[in-house]
Design a protein around this motif. Structure first.
Motif, mmCIF file in Angstrom:
data_model
loop_
_atom_site.group_PDB
_atom_site.id
_atom_site.type_symbol
_atom_site.label_atom_id
_atom_site.label_comp_id
_atom_site.label_asym_id
_atom_site.label_seq_id
_atom_site.Cartn_x
_atom_site.Cartn_y
_atom_site.Cartn_z
ATOM 1 N N LEU A 73 0.862 -1.052 -0.136
ATOM 2 C CA LEU A 73 0.196 -0.068 -0.026
ATOM 3 C C LEU A 73 1.079 1.224 0.054
ATOM 4 C CD1 LEU A 73 -2.692 -1.070 2.765
ATOM 5 C CD2 LEU A 73 -3.141 -1.254 0.195
ATOM 6 N N LEU A 166 -0.519 -1.074 -4.776
ATOM 7 C CA LEU A 166 -1.773 -0.134 -4.729
ATOM 8 C C LEU A 166 -1.353 1.104 -4.530
ATOM 9 C CD1 LEU A 166 -4.069 -2.412 -2.948
ATOM 10 C CD2 LEU A 166 -3.768 -2.426 -5.503
ATOM 11 N N ILE A 168 -2.268 4.553 -3.723
ATOM 12 C CA ILE A 168 -3.632 5.415 -3.708
ATOM 13 C C ILE A 168 -3.495 6.991 -3.724
ATOM 14 C CG2 ILE A 168 -5.536 5.637 -2.168
ATOM 15 C CD1 ILE A 168 -4.618 2.985 -0.896
ATOM 16 N N ILE A 474 -11.139 -1.134 -1.827
ATOM 17 C CA ILE A 474 -9.603 -1.398 -1.390
ATOM 18 C C ILE A 474 -9.690 -2.883 -0.449
ATOM 19 C CG2 ILE A 474 -7.692 -1.078 0.243
ATOM 20 C CD1 ILE A 474 -8.146 1.915 -0.515
#
Length: 482
Positions: A73, A166, A168, A474
């Motif tokens: 993340l 990921l 974001i 998510i």
């Protein structure tokens, strides 16, 4: 008193509000970095904090997912600090003044920092909730993304095992970004000699512009206050005599400047004509830019009779010549992806000091050769008029990956949750995925995020329903990454 305590998802907004209470503009990230470290320590999670304030937090898999490959993340800790001219907040020392109407969250008179505080809030909220199903997690939180991705460039990823990332750090729900432009910051200077002149000192101010992000809004037809100032001064030079003291505008190279000013010395007899010329120019620009920038204003402020240092001879001529010839805005559109800007630059900062006039550009392109050619064009222009150029913060383009297991997983989860497939796109703005991919061979990365409007401006606002839907997305993706 909490402003966001009733918003859902509760854990995400609770952490986001804590982050907003910590000043965290670029180059001012020690406090927010320490907050993330303390967060990890309190939960018994292993972490790394480097000398630049980058943070990596490691979390074990939830029960039943111990054998899954790690998922990364990723977001950045810094924000662009912009505020309205009448704002009294010290963004170096004070937290943001949050507001909400139940549909949106924004900050009073300043940027919100949803770019990229919401990524940090999502990641920490996941680490804080033991009920969430997920593979082993590696949370990478970088610094100084907004001034050239300096944290991503410096961070050591030697202990990272994941190859699914990921990111974001996007602002449109329903869009999965799979590639981005590369870029660099180009700092240019015209050396200065000074003389002293007495007369009526006035300030010409270009203001009322919309501004925006120099990547995502560069093709929206919005005016650049620094470029308009150059146009004004060069046209004025053809009509009336004036001595130029300073030119200044913009705060960030990656934000389209909303205001720019020039201090000058004129004859007192010329003030009325200058004001009339400014009004005429304002009307012409409002017609030229129309709905894209309808509130452009050109004002003249009388300071008084005094003696002041002014740009001398060739130095003044060189400054005006450069400001009239510099490239700005969209330079090329993609031939492969309809509507995608391929190459652009933005004169984000214009500043005068005793050494000279300094201009800072954000240069972007998905074609390295075009980026290099544009930077060379700037250097040649400066050299022609006795100046120089320096390149900093160069980062690579993030290239599209034809085969992506992560993209398939995210598309499937999105389609199940939303009832339609997401959009697969590229973006002209810079993302850290390119730098991280260079450090992690075979990295499979996707960038996405909730709806955030007008980032890098004082009109920035974050959609509450979109934050909730993206949170669910998510969690669905993490559960599917078995």
């Amino acid at each position: 008193m909490s402003v966001l305590n009733k918003l859902q998802p509760e854990g995400v907004f609770a952490i986001f509000e804590q982050l907003c209470a910590i000043p965290h503009g670029s180059r001012n990230t020690k406090a927010i970095s320490d907050f993330c470290v303390k967060f990890a320590e309190q939960r018994g999670l292993r972490y790394i904090q480097d000398e630049n304030n980058n943070v990596i937090i490691f979390a074990p898999a939830s029960a039943g997912m111990e054998h899954a490959q790690p998922v990364i993340l990723q977001g950045h800790l810094d924000m662009v600090c912009e505020k309205t001219p009448d704002c009294d907040l010290d963004m170096e020392k004070q937290g943001l003044r949050l507001q909400t109407d139940g549909e949106w969250v924004w900050a009073d008179q300043t940027t919100l920092g949803g770019d990229d505080g919401i990524a940090v809030a999502y990641a920490l909220a996941i680490l804080d909730d033991a009920s969430i199903q997920h593979p082993p997690l590696e949370v990478i939180l970088t610094v100084d993304e907004e001034i050239g991705m300096l944290g991503a460039a410096s961070i050591d990823l030697g202990q990272i095992g994941g190859r699914r990332l990921l990111n974001i750090d996007s602002e449109e729900e329903g869009v999965l970004l799979t590639s981005c432009a590369g870029g660099a910051t180009v700092s240019c200077s015209i050396p200065m000699m000074w003389s002293v002149k007495k007369g009526l000192r006035v300030t010409v101010k270009i203001h009322g512009l919309r501004g925006g992000h120099s990547g995502t809004e560069i093709d929206k037809g919005r005016a650049n206050a620094n470029v308009l100032l150059g146009r004004f001064l060069n046209e004025l030079d053809k009509e009336y005599p004036y001595a130029l003291c300073t030119v200044d505008g913009g705060l960030k190279d990656n934000a389209i400047p909303r205001e720019s000013t020039a201090d000058m010395i004129i004859s007192p007899d010329y003030l009325e004509e200058l004001c009339a010329y400014a009004a005429k120019t304002q009307n012409a620009w409002r017609e030229e830019f129309g709905e894209n920038d309808p509130e452009i204003a050109v004002s003249v402020q009388e300071i008084g009779i005094d003696s002041h240092e002014v740009m001398f001879g060739d130095c003044r001529r060189n400054t005006l010549a450069v400001m009239s010839q510099l490239p700005n805005g969209v330079q090329a559109m993609s031939q492969e992806i309809e509507g995608l800007v391929q190459t652009s630059l933005n004169l984000g900062i214009l500043k005068t000091d005793f050494r000279g006039v300094h201009m800072t550009f954000s240069v972007r392109s998905s074609i390295n050769a075009e980026k290099d050619a544009l930077m060379e064009q700037l250097a040649d222009l400066m050299a022609r008029y006795g100046g120089g150029a320096e390149i900093n913060g160069e980062y690579p383009a993030w290239e599209y990956r034809k085969e992506s297991k992560l993209r398939r997983i995210m598309t499937q989860v999105y389609t199940e949750q939303y009832g339609e497939a997401p959009k697969i796109q590229a973006i002209h703005a810079g993302l850290e995925c390119g730098l991280l991919a260079g450090k992690l061979p075979d990295l499979d990365a996707i960038s996405f995020g909730p709806d955030i409007e007008e980032i890098h401006t004082t009109r920035e606002r974050l959609s509450i329903p979109s934050v909730q839907r993206t949170w669910n997305f998510i969690l669905g993706v993490l559960k599917a990454c078995k």
